[in-house]
Design a protein around this motif. Structure first.
Motif, short mmCIF file in Angstrom:
data_model
loop_
_atom_site.label_atom_id
_atom_site.label_comp_id
_atom_site.label_asym_id
_atom_site.label_seq_id
_atom_site.Cartn_x
_atom_site.Cartn_y
_atom_site.Cartn_z
N ASP A 52 0.66 -1.01 0.01
CA ASP A 52 0.03 0.09 0.00
C ASP A 52 0.84 1.21 -0.10
O ASP A 52 0.50 2.31 0.46
N ALA A 53 2.16 1.13 -0.78
CA ALA A 53 3.00 2.17 -0.86
C ALA A 53 3.11 2.89 -1.95
O ALA A 53 4.05 2.45 -2.75
N PRO A 54 2.21 3.56 -2.67
CA PRO A 54 2.34 4.07 -3.99
C PRO A 54 3.57 4.70 -4.42
O PRO A 54 4.07 4.62 -5.43
N SER A 55 4.16 5.33 -3.66
CA SER A 55 5.35 6.22 -3.64
C SER A 55 6.74 5.51 -3.28
O SER A 55 7.73 5.95 -3.08
N ALA A 56 6.59 4.20 -3.15
CA ALA A 56 7.72 3.27 -2.56
C ALA A 56 8.89 3.55 -4.05
O ALA A 56 8.57 3.94 -5.11
N ALA A 57 10.14 3.50 -3.28
CA ALA A 57 11.08 3.41 -4.21
C ALA A 57 11.04 2.45 -5.51
O ALA A 57 10.53 1.26 -5.22
N PRO A 58 11.62 2.64 -6.49
CA PRO A 58 11.67 1.61 -7.64
C PRO A 58 12.51 0.37 -7.60
O PRO A 58 11.95 -0.59 -7.86
N LEU A 59 13.32 0.47 -6.57
CA LEU A 59 14.11 -0.60 -6.33
C LEU A 59 14.13 -0.90 -4.64
O LEU A 59 14.02 -0.07 -3.90
N THR A 60 13.86 -2.30 -4.51
CA THR A 60 13.64 -2.53 -3.16
C THR A 60 14.72 -3.50 -2.76
O THR A 60 14.92 -4.51 -3.48
N PRO A 61 15.66 -3.29 -1.81
CA PRO A 61 16.77 -4.04 -1.44
C PRO A 61 16.12 -5.11 -0.24
O PRO A 61 15.43 -4.86 0.45
N ILE A 62 16.60 -6.33 -0.71
CA ILE A 62 16.36 -7.39 0.15
C ILE A 62 17.47 -8.26 0.77
O ILE A 62 18.27 -8.58 -0.10
N GLU A 63 17.53 -8.16 2.06
CA GLU A 63 18.94 -8.54 2.52
C GLU A 63 18.84 -10.04 2.73
O GLU A 63 17.75 -10.87 2.56
N GLN A 64 20.02 -10.61 2.17
CA GLN A 64 20.31 -12.06 2.12
C GLN A 64 20.84 -12.81 3.49
O GLN A 64 20.89 -11.88 4.27
N GLU A 65 21.06 -13.76 3.15
CA GLU A 65 21.49 -14.59 4.38
C GLU A 65 22.94 -14.38 4.52
O GLU A 65 23.53 -13.81 3.93
N GLU A 66 23.28 -13.96 6.07
CA GLU A 66 24.54 -13.61 6.29
C GLU A 66 25.87 -14.57 5.56
O GLU A 66 25.62 -15.57 5.19
N LEU A 67 26.73 -13.78 5.21
CA LEU A 67 27.84 -14.26 4.25
C LEU A 67 28.74 -15.40 5.20
O LEU A 67 28.72 -15.20 6.42
N PRO A 68 29.09 -16.39 4.77
CA PRO A 68 29.71 -17.60 5.52
C PRO A 68 30.96 -16.85 6.53
O PRO A 68 31.87 -16.30 5.73
N PRO A 69 31.05 -17.00 7.72
CA PRO A 69 32.31 -16.50 8.40
C PRO A 69 33.64 -16.98 8.09
O PRO A 69 33.52 -18.11 7.45
N GLY A 70 34.72 -16.19 7.58
CA GLY A 70 35.85 -16.71 7.52
C GLY A 70 36.03 -16.93 6.04
O GLY A 70 37.22 -17.27 5.51
N SER A 71 35.25 -16.71 5.13
CA SER A 71 35.28 -16.91 3.62
C SER A 71 35.89 -15.69 3.07
O SER A 71 35.08 -14.71 3.29
N PRO A 72 36.66 -15.68 2.37
CA PRO A 72 37.14 -14.48 1.63
C PRO A 72 36.21 -13.91 0.80
O PRO A 72 35.37 -14.59 0.10
N LEU A 73 35.91 -12.59 0.71
CA LEU A 73 34.83 -11.99 0.07
C LEU A 73 34.79 -12.16 -1.45
O LEU A 73 33.79 -12.48 -1.89
N ASP A 74 35.96 -12.05 -1.89
CA ASP A 74 36.22 -12.45 -3.42
C ASP A 74 35.69 -13.78 -3.92
O ASP A 74 34.92 -14.14 -4.84
N GLU A 75 36.21 -14.73 -3.01
CA GLU A 75 35.73 -16.06 -3.21
C GLU A 75 34.15 -16.24 -3.21
O GLU A 75 33.70 -17.31 -3.80
N PHE A 76 33.65 -15.81 -2.15
CA PHE A 76 32.14 -15.77 -1.92
C PHE A 76 31.38 -15.19 -3.07
O PHE A 76 30.39 -15.88 -3.62
N LEU A 77 31.82 -14.28 -3.40
CA LEU A 77 30.92 -13.45 -4.72
C LEU A 77 31.18 -14.42 -5.67
O LEU A 77 30.36 -14.35 -6.69
N GLY A 78 32.34 -14.96 -5.90
CA GLY A 78 32.40 -15.91 -7.00
C GLY A 78 31.59 -17.10 -7.15
O GLY A 78 31.39 -17.84 -8.22
N THR A 79 30.64 -17.42 -5.98
CA THR A 79 29.82 -18.64 -5.79
C THR A 79 28.36 -18.04 -6.11
O THR A 79 27.54 -18.82 -6.11
N ILE A 80 28.04 -16.67 -6.25
CA ILE A 80 26.64 -16.29 -6.47
C ILE A 80 26.38 -16.06 -7.90
O ILE A 80 27.17 -15.73 -8.75
N ALA A 81 25.10 -16.40 -7.99
CA ALA A 81 24.35 -16.46 -9.25
C ALA A 81 22.91 -16.30 -9.01
O ALA A 81 22.16 -16.93 -7.79
#
Length: 175
Positions: A52-81
């Motif tokens: 019921d929010a006609p003036s809502a922003a065109p893009l809605t951010p939806i937080e994903q699950e927490e990133l795996p602890p201890g996993s290097p960020l660049d390696e983790f991003l390489g697993t996302i599709a």
């Protein structure tokens, strides 16, 4: 008001993460088209307060699950599709950085771990929160917030502030 929907989304995420305080883990967000979300996922849109929010922003951010602890960020991003329903993504992460004037004093031949320790002890280091977003069409936006100037009015925005992270996020949409 921010100029583009992507800038608005980045600032919304920055504001949300700022409300959680500092020393937070990296946070990943899917960016979805709000109008499409209302049609395809009305229950989720209702839970997010978008039904019921006609003036809502065109893009809605939806937080994903927490990133795996201890996993290097660049390696983790390489697993996302991302599924086709995701228009873009964003990542908020805290790092230590040095001003450009300190770059000349960086010792050569250090490992990544040694360099991180050296930066952590440097007297000119600054803690920064970077929120970087990309869309499938290649659009990019970033927000930088220094811990010592932790106010919404002091957040710096721009499309090329964190090019390496933007590239890594854009790669999550590569076929």
């Amino acid at each position: 008001m921010a100029a583009s929907p992507l800038t608005r989304a980045v600032l919304e995420i920055d504001d949300y993460v700022a409300g959680l305080g500092w020393d937070q883990p990296a946070r990943l967000f899917a960016l979805v088209d709000t109008a499409r979300l209302r049609v395809q996922e009305p229950t989720l849109a209702d839970r997010l307060g978008l039904a019921d929010a006609p003036s809502a922003a065109p893009l809605t951010p939806i937080e994903q699950e927490e990133l795996p602890p201890g996993s290097p960020l660049d390696e983790f991003l390489g697993t996302i599709a991302w599924p086709d329903s995701v228009a873009g993504c964003a990542l908020s992460v805290e790092r230590l950085m040095l001003p450009p004037s300190a770059e000349a004093s960086v010792p050569e031949g250090m490992s990544e771990k040694q360099l991180a320790k050296w930066v952590a002890k440097h007297p000119e280091r600054q803690e920064v929160r970077m929120t970087v977003a990309v869309l499938r069409d290649g659009a990019r936006e970033s927000a930088l917030r220094l811990r010592e100037k932790d106010a919404a009015t002091d957040v710096l925005t721009g499309s090329d502030l964190v090019p390496g992270l933007a590239e890594a996020l854009a790669a999550t949409f590569a076929e």
